[in-house]
Design a protein around this motif. Structure first.
Motif, PDB file in Angstrom:
ATOM      1  N   HIS A  58       0.828  -1.115  -0.019  1.00  0.00           N
ATOM      2  CA  HIS A  58      -0.080   0.015  -0.018  1.00  0.00           C
ATOM      3  C   HIS A  58       0.774   1.237  -0.003  1.00  0.00           C
ATOM      4  CE1 HIS A  58      -4.037  -0.928  -0.236  1.00  0.00           C
ATOM      5  NE2 HIS A  58      -4.045  -1.728   1.015  1.00  0.00           N
ATOM      6  N   VAL A  59       1.668   1.356   0.832  1.00  0.00           N
ATOM      7  CA  VAL A  59       2.798   2.498   0.907  1.00  0.00           C
ATOM      8  C   VAL A  59       3.363   2.913  -0.418  1.00  0.00           C
ATOM      9  CG1 VAL A  59       4.460   3.437   2.421  1.00  0.00           C
ATOM     10  CG2 VAL A  59       2.774   2.317   3.487  1.00  0.00           C
ATOM     11  N   GLU A  60       4.105   1.699  -0.912  1.00  0.00           N
ATOM     12  CA  GLU A  60       4.693   1.923  -1.973  1.00  0.00           C
ATOM     13  C   GLU A  60       3.804   1.917  -3.350  1.00  0.00           C
ATOM     14  OE1 GLU A  60       7.596   2.578  -1.781  1.00  0.00           O
ATOM     15  OE2 GLU A  60       7.497   1.868   0.501  1.00  0.00           O
ATOM     16  N   ALA A  61       2.681   1.585  -3.537  1.00  0.00           N
ATOM     17  CA  ALA A  61       1.816   1.657  -4.758  1.00  0.00           C
ATOM     18  C   ALA A  61       1.173   3.199  -5.139  1.00  0.00           C
ATOM     19  CB  ALA A  61       0.568   0.913  -4.659  1.00  0.00           C
ATOM     20  N   PRO A  62       1.385   3.472  -6.247  1.00  0.00           N
ATOM     21  CA  PRO A  62       0.824   4.659  -6.719  1.00  0.00           C
ATOM     22  C   PRO A  62      -0.594   4.882  -6.200  1.00  0.00           C
ATOM     23  CG  PRO A  62       0.851   3.396  -8.623  1.00  0.00           C
ATOM     24  CD  PRO A  62       1.484   2.606  -7.510  1.00  0.00           C
ATOM     25  N   SER A  63      -1.139   6.058  -6.118  1.00  0.00           N
ATOM     26  CA  SER A  63      -2.615   6.195  -5.433  1.00  0.00           C
ATOM     27  C   SER A  63      -3.628   5.179  -6.325  1.00  0.00           C
ATOM     28  CB  SER A  63      -3.224   7.537  -5.739  1.00  0.00           C
ATOM     29  OG  SER A  63      -2.782   8.363  -4.672  1.00  0.00           O
ATOM     30  N   ALA A  64      -3.639   5.246  -7.487  1.00  0.00           N
ATOM     31  CA  ALA A  64      -4.751   4.139  -8.260  1.00  0.00           C
ATOM     32  C   ALA A  64      -4.505   2.886  -7.637  1.00  0.00           C
ATOM     33  CB  ALA A  64      -4.637   4.357  -9.640  1.00  0.00           C
ATOM     34  N   GLY A  65      -3.161   2.430  -7.764  1.00  0.00           N
ATOM     35  CA  GLY A  65      -2.752   1.009  -7.145  1.00  0.00           C
ATOM     36  C   GLY A  65      -3.351   0.656  -5.859  1.00  0.00           C
ATOM     37  N   SER A  66      -2.891   1.578  -4.912  1.00  0.00           N
ATOM     38  CA  SER A  66      -3.517   1.215  -3.525  1.00  0.00           C
ATOM     39  C   SER A  66      -5.017   1.443  -3.537  1.00  0.00           C
ATOM     40  CB  SER A  66      -3.310   2.626  -2.525  1.00  0.00           C
ATOM     41  OG  SER A  66      -1.765   2.691  -2.617  1.00  0.00           O
ATOM     42  N   VAL A  67      -5.894   2.288  -4.281  1.00  0.00           N
ATOM     43  CA  VAL A  67      -7.256   2.295  -4.149  1.00  0.00           C
ATOM     44  C   VAL A  67      -7.696   1.097  -4.648  1.00  0.00           C
ATOM     45  CG1 VAL A  67      -9.037   3.136  -5.228  1.00  0.00           C
ATOM     46  CG2 VAL A  67      -7.520   4.694  -4.451  1.00  0.00           C
ATOM     47  N   MET A  68      -7.274   0.444  -6.052  1.00  0.00           N
ATOM     48  CA  MET A  68      -7.636  -0.902  -6.413  1.00  0.00           C
ATOM     49  C   MET A  68      -7.287  -1.875  -5.621  1.00  0.00           C
ATOM     50  SD  MET A  68      -9.119  -0.054  -9.191  1.00  0.00           S
ATOM     51  CE  MET A  68      -9.707  -1.550  -9.976  1.00  0.00           C
ATOM     52  N   LEU A  69      -5.958  -1.921  -4.994  1.00  0.00           N
ATOM     53  CA  LEU A  69      -5.548  -2.992  -4.031  1.00  0.00           C
ATOM     54  C   LEU A  69      -6.699  -3.103  -2.942  1.00  0.00           C
ATOM     55  CD1 LEU A  69      -3.324  -4.924  -3.647  1.00  0.00           C
ATOM     56  CD2 LEU A  69      -2.191  -3.064  -2.651  1.00  0.00           C
ATOM     57  N   ALA A  70      -6.729  -2.041  -2.182  1.00  0.00           N
ATOM     58  CA  ALA A  70      -7.577  -1.992  -1.029  1.00  0.00           C
ATOM     59  C   ALA A  70      -9.008  -2.269  -1.158  1.00  0.00           C
ATOM     60  CB  ALA A  70      -7.556  -0.619  -0.233  1.00  0.00           C
ATOM     61  N   SER A  71      -9.465  -1.390  -2.287  1.00  0.00           N
ATOM     62  CA  SER A  71     -10.914  -1.663  -2.835  1.00  0.00           C
ATOM     63  C   SER A  71     -11.288  -2.878  -3.091  1.00  0.00           C
ATOM     64  CB  SER A  71     -11.338  -0.496  -3.468  1.00  0.00           C
ATOM     65  OG  SER A  71     -10.944   0.803  -2.842  1.00  0.00           O
ATOM     66  N   VAL A  72     -10.556  -3.316  -3.974  1.00  0.00           N
ATOM     67  CA  VAL A  72     -11.254  -4.503  -4.906  1.00  0.00           C
ATOM     68  C   VAL A  72     -10.366  -5.931  -4.721  1.00  0.00           C
ATOM     69  CG1 VAL A  72     -11.991  -5.366  -6.704  1.00  0.00           C
ATOM     70  CG2 VAL A  72     -11.853  -2.963  -6.510  1.00  0.00           C
ATOM     71  N   MET A  73      -8.964  -5.747  -4.633  1.00  0.00           N
ATOM     72  CA  MET A  73      -8.114  -6.814  -4.750  1.00  0.00           C
ATOM     73  C   MET A  73      -8.377  -7.570  -3.091  1.00  0.00           C
ATOM     74  SD  MET A  73      -4.705  -6.635  -6.703  1.00  0.00           S
ATOM     75  CE  MET A  73      -4.645  -8.271  -7.561  1.00  0.00           C
ATOM     76  N   LEU A  74      -8.320  -7.016  -2.178  1.00  0.00           N
ATOM     77  CA  LEU A  74      -8.657  -7.513  -0.953  1.00  0.00           C
ATOM     78  C   LEU A  74      -9.782  -8.379  -0.758  1.00  0.00           C
ATOM     79  CD1 LEU A  74      -7.181  -4.991   1.717  1.00  0.00           C
ATOM     80  CD2 LEU A  74      -6.044  -6.604   0.286  1.00  0.00           C
ATOM     81  N   LYS A  75     -10.847  -7.826  -1.663  1.00  0.00           N
ATOM     82  CA  LYS A  75     -12.272  -8.487  -1.589  1.00  0.00           C
ATOM     83  C   LYS A  75     -11.984  -9.795  -2.169  1.00  0.00           C
ATOM     84  CE  LYS A  75     -13.290  -4.862   0.343  1.00  0.00           C
ATOM     85  NZ  LYS A  75     -12.049  -4.343   0.141  1.00  0.00           N
ATOM     86  N   MET A  76     -11.089 -10.257  -3.001  1.00  0.00           N
ATOM     87  CA  MET A  76     -10.954 -11.520  -3.322  1.00  0.00           C
ATOM     88  C   MET A  76     -10.826 -12.395  -2.631  1.00  0.00           C
ATOM     89  SD  MET A  76      -8.481 -10.276  -6.691  1.00  0.00           S
ATOM     90  CE  MET A  76      -7.781 -11.740  -6.921  1.00  0.00           C
TER      91      MET A  76
END
Lengths: 488, 526
Positions: free
Chosen positions: B238-256
């Motif tokens: 999360h810290v290293e990702a660009p904003s869009a990466g963090s957003v997609m990671l947190a919002s959607v990928m974790l839900k996988m």
């Protein structure tokens, strides 16, 4: 056929591909001599066309399956599949060599002739149903590859590679020959079905033990050819020292042929004493996967890393051999096709990226490739992702099929360890991706020249094949499933 | 060609389109990716429109043969569990495109191409009904995220990207082995068919098999969620990702991960799921409290938000393993809430970073003065994240706590501590960043929201209110799908049933095709 020593026409058809290849090789040698100082790239194209013709002949021969020359050769789906595979490897190798050899000022016809002869030997190996023929094919293939490994004779690395390969390789073929001698002593035959019949009648008795020793001896020799642990020592040095297109060839063609022989000999001749030799396979599989992957982790040289990775991949294939089922055989065949495409692609492209004299083989030398050469980087990524085993690539489906076969046969622990190994493997392939895309190019390294002509075509074919086998494996899978019915 | 297919394939078409565009035309590339992602979103709205509100079956299913042998099918379908997660993916992709508009300046073409490829993988994960197909999408979504973090991230991006990839990969190979094993037992990869044969009693996995298969699936999902103690890749990524990466990671990928738990772990291996529920819930609670405590002391805003994810997703896992209707509904609702609220937080932190070029809390202060609207939006998001009534998280957390209390009261008591802690860390963060003295760097550099930034935030804010006030828009299909899943968790499961009046414990095997109800589940009729 008593009283009739002349082979029938249909037998000649069944032997047509090899005939074409031997003539082609000879023709290239002659043309090399008579064309003098002219550039020799056209000989490469001739070799590719001739290999294509041989492939057509193999397909034609497939329409009249059966034995030839008193059961020495057999043409069945299995033969045809492996013939086409080694021809394809040959075509990809000669196409991707032209630019490389021109750059190294070694573009002579002998190179192409040697590749063709080696392919002819492999073709004999995969079509033989008799141990002496297998041995002859193995020798034709091997001797040509010993020369190829040292083809750049001014390069000390290549020379070292050739000497090492030659010495260890001849030692290994001696094991095969010794094994053949044992089996002849034990059963009185060198023909696979006859051996099988003899072994069957002796099951559980002394003769079975003799056959098992013969199997073990042949395992040593063939295990060397497929670079399976613990006979893998030569592979890193040889692959690293040999010219990259040759490494590509070595890691795909001879390996595929040796695996074909493995399947043919062990399933047909030694099938009934399976429990005696099965442990050899799974121990070797486990060792190869583990040694290959963990040694590759610490390599800074990309070529050497790919060499270790090819040991690991041999391990995966040995897992499928351990399964000893038709699904397992089909998995071996499919994986070899997938592996040939991705590994030939990776080695051939690497040969291009290491620049003149193959000086830049370190991982860091690939830095910034993603922005400097987007096409080359994208192609390399496809090969690496396939080697990792990411879905929608051939490598993934191949692995999936191998481990499915293993689970079918109840090899749960081998499957779990194999899959964990493939996760370990992801690390070192990723490192190359990281450097290509996420690091800036350094100043000292000269830029890579553009991909051209044959190399470009070969790489595009490899990547298209890698993706096609990953997304629509159906047709190939169909074919391997139909032709995986070895005589058991 | 059903609507669902269109939603799935539109991003991939966009990906190919972007690859064929010249790399110098950056503005056109941005416009195309926005258009494609918006089109996919609008199409996906149609999915929600037509979805039956009460039935749990497959909707808009496509079932085509892909590979003949082994029989692998292209089987996709929608139900109440998938639909909102699909919408979440398609909504947050255009949001990510918008917030990257000026943030991403190098290699624009590849960035947006990877973003669309990611959307393809994510949507696919949520609608695949063939285990093999599911695995394919699962891994496919990994590759673009790896590149998003590794190429466009901050200083330690390479370490974070590799860690992310290897963690997920290591977790998922065992799932692949389990999938193959399940195929060998059931003779099919088809999820619906496997469930049907479990229901009919033609496929009975014994206790040991269930346990091992469950653990193989669970490990893959738990790493993705991430469940304590497997969460260590998350803060780095999360810290290293660009904003869009963090957003997609947190919002959607974790839900996988959480989706996988509900979709596969519960109904396929009910016995094992119930037997393991105890320690999993314990880990979830530890995660809730641990994540909150660590978030409390973070000096870095992104890391703080990352740890809140560990805490929030602990709630989701707790709800899932409460085996109650309310707990499951709350868990699914909380997945969506976390997607909206934490996604919004990452968007806003990204805005701040774009202005001040720092993620350290100590570099900020008094932002409310130069940027009042930004502060207001941040406040709403903060309140939503801490679970203020009338905003979305309240509904989800309430349901989860209620469900957990039905299963075991102590669980909800401990979990509630996390709710209190979340108020502490979020409000403290807000106070330190937006109030107090305004340093010179903040005064000179921080400006208020621009129209494009508004456009990205407004839908999220609207959803926070909508989902908090009128959850009936969203919950009924979820409830229907969860009821079916709960029914499956009661099939062929051994229960401990207490005798009506005192007495000892008696074991009864429920081998009926229909549900066999356990004590404590009578009360969940709603």
């Amino acid at each position: 056929m008593p009283g009739n020593s002349l082979p029938a026409a249909v037998e000649l058809v069944r032997f047509l591909p090899e005939t074409i290849l031997v003539l082609l090789g000879t023709l290239i040698m002659v043309l090399e001599a008579v064309t003098g100082d002219r550039p020799k790239t056209f000989l490469g194209h001739l070799a590719a066309a001739g290999l294509g013709l041989a492939a057509c002949a193999a397909v034609y021969a497939h329409s009249s399956p059966g034995e030839a020359f008193s059961g020495m050769l057999v043409v069945d789906g299995f033969t045809t599949f492996f013939r086409l595979l080694v021809y394809a490897v040959g075509i990809l190798t000669v196409l991707s060599s032209c630019q490389f050899l021109t750059r190294e000022r070694a573009n002579t016809g002998e190179f192409y002739a040697l590749v063709v002869f080696s392919v002819a030997g492999q073709s004999v190996m995969v079509a033989s149903h008799e141990l002496i023929m297998i041995f002859i094919g193995l020798e034709i293939s091997s001797i040509a590859t010993y020369v190829l490994a040292g083809f750049l004779r001014d390069d000390p690395r290549a020379t070292e590679s050739a000497v090492k390969y030659f010495l260890l390789g001849s030692f290994a073929t001696a094991f095969v020959l010794y094994g053949i001698a044992w089996i002849y002593g034990a059963t009185g035959s060198t023909e696979l079905t006859a051996i099988r019949a003899a072994v069957d009648t002796q099951a559980g008795r002394e003769g079975a033990m003799l056959a098992a020793v013969a199997a073990a001896l042949m395992f040593v020799g063939l295990g060397f050819k497929v670079s399976g642990a613990p006979f893998q020592m030569w592979a890193p040095d040889v692959y690293q020292g040999a010219p990259s297109p040759v490494s590509a060839f070595l890691s795909a063609g001879p390996k595929a042929a040796a695996f074909a022989v493995f399947l043919r000999v062990f399933e047909t001749a030694f099938g009934s004493i399976g429990p005696l030799w099965e442990p050899l396979f799974w121990i070797s599989a486990l060792l190869s996967m583990t040694i290959g992957n963990f040694a590759a982790l610490v390599q800074g040289n990309v070529k050497r890393m790919l060499a270790y990775s090819s040991i690991a991949h041999a391990g995966y294939i040995l897992v499928a051999l351990t399964a000893r089922s038709e699904v397992g055989t089909a998995a071996v065949m499919f994986y070899l096709a997938a592996y040939a495409l991705m590994n030939v692609g990776a080695f051939a492209l690497l040969g291009h990226l290491t620049r003149k004299g193959e000086r830049f083989q370190k991982v860091e030398d690939l830095a910034g490739l993603g922005s400097a050469q987007p096409l080359a980087a994208a192609l390399f990524s496809i090969f690496l992702l396939s080697l990792i085993g990411v879905p929608l690539t051939a490598g993934f489906f191949g692995k999936f099929y191998i481990f499915k076969a293993a689970l079918d046969s109840g090899l749960v622990w081998l499957t779990v360890l194999g899959l964990l190994n493939s996760a370990v493997g992801a690390y070192y392939y990723l490192r190359v991706l990281v450097v290509m895309y996420m690091r800036e190019a350094s100043e000292e390294v000269p830029p890579v020249e553009a991909l051209s002509g044959g190399l470009r075509a070969a790489l595009l074919a490899c990547s298209a094949g890698t993706l096609a086998l990953g997304i629509f494996p159906g047709p190939v899978l169909d074919f391997v499933n139909r032709s995986a019915t070895l005589i058991r | 060609m059903t609507l669902l297919n269109l939603v799935l394939w539109a991003p991939l078409a966009g990906f190919i389109l972007l690859l064929s565009m010249p790399r110098a035309k950056e503005q056109a590339i941005r416009a195309v990716s926005l258009a494609v992602s918006l089109a996919a979103f609008l199409l996906s709205l149609g999915l929600a429109w037509g979805l039956p509100r009460v039935s749990a079956g497959e909707y808009l299913a496509t079932d085509l043969p892909w590979i003949a042998s082994p029989a692998i099918r292209y089987h996709i379908a929608l139900d109440g569990l998938s639909v909102w997660l699909v919408l979440l993916s398609t909504l947050l992709t255009p949001v990510s495109v918008l917030i990257s508009w000026s943030y991403i300046q190098k290699r624009v073409k590849e960035f947006y191409a990877f973003l669309l490829l990611l959307e393809f993988g994510l949507v696919g994960v949520f609608i695949a009904r063939d285990l093999f197909l599911f695995y394919v999408f699962w891994e496919v979504s990994l590759v673009p995220m790896y590149f998003l973090i590794g190429i466009w991230g901050h200083e330690r991006r390479i370490y974070a990207a590799v860690k992310f990839f290897l963690y997920t990969m290591a977790g998922s190979v065992l799932m692949l082995a389990a999938i193959i094993y399940l195929y060998n037992r059931a003779g099919t990869f088809d999820y619906t068919a496997i469930l049907a044969s479990i229901s009919a009693g033609t496929l009975v996995l014994d206790r040991v098999e269930q346990q091992l298969l469950f653990l193989a699936f669970f490990l893959a999902f738990a790493i993705k969620v991430p469940l304590f103690p497997l969460h260590t890749w998350l803060p780095d990524a999360h810290v290293e990702a660009p904003s869009a990466g963090s957003v997609m990671l947190a919002s959607v990928m974790l839900k996988m991960g959480t989706y996988g738990l509900v979709r596969f772990c519960l109904p396929l291996f009910p016995q094992a799921a119930r037997e393991n529920a105890g320690w999993i819930a314990a880990l979830a609670i530890v995660g809730i409290i641990y994540g909150a405590l660590v978030a409390l002391v973070q000096p870095n805003m992104k890391k703080l938000v990352a740890y809140t994810s560990v805490s929030h997703l602990g709630f989701v896992v707790l709800g899932i393993f409460s085996f109650t209707q309310m707990g499951l509904d709350g868990a699914v609702y909380q997945m969506l809430n976390h997607g909206i609220s934490t996604g919004a937080l990452f968007v806003l932190v990204g805005y701040l970073y774009e202005r001040r070029h720092s993620l350290e809390i100590k570099d900020y202060g008094g932002v409310a003065t130069p940027a009042p609207w930004l502060s207001t939006v941040f406040l709403v998001t903060t309140l939503s994240s801490v679970g203020l009534p009338m905003l979305n998280n309240f509904v989800g957390e309430f349901l989860v706590l209620q469900g957990a209390a039905q299963a075991r009261f102590a669980w909800s008591v401990f979990a509630a501590i996390g709710v209190i802690l979340s108020v502490c860390y979020m409000l403290w963060l807000y106070q330190r960043v937006f109030f107090g003295d305004t340093p010179e760097e903040v005064r000179s550099r921080v400006f208020d929201l621009r129209p494009r930034e508004w456009a990205a935030m407004l839908p999220l804010i609207a959803l926070m209110v909508w989902m908090g006030v009128y959850s009936r828009t969203f919950l009924p299909p979820v409830t229907a799908a969860n009821r079916e899943i709960l029914r499956m968790t009661n099939v062929n499961v051994l229960f401990e049933v207490r005798a009506p009046r005192g007495g000892g414990v008696e074991l009864r095997a429920g081998r009926a095709a229909g549900p066999v109800r356990a004590i404590g589940e009578e009360s969940d009729a709603r």
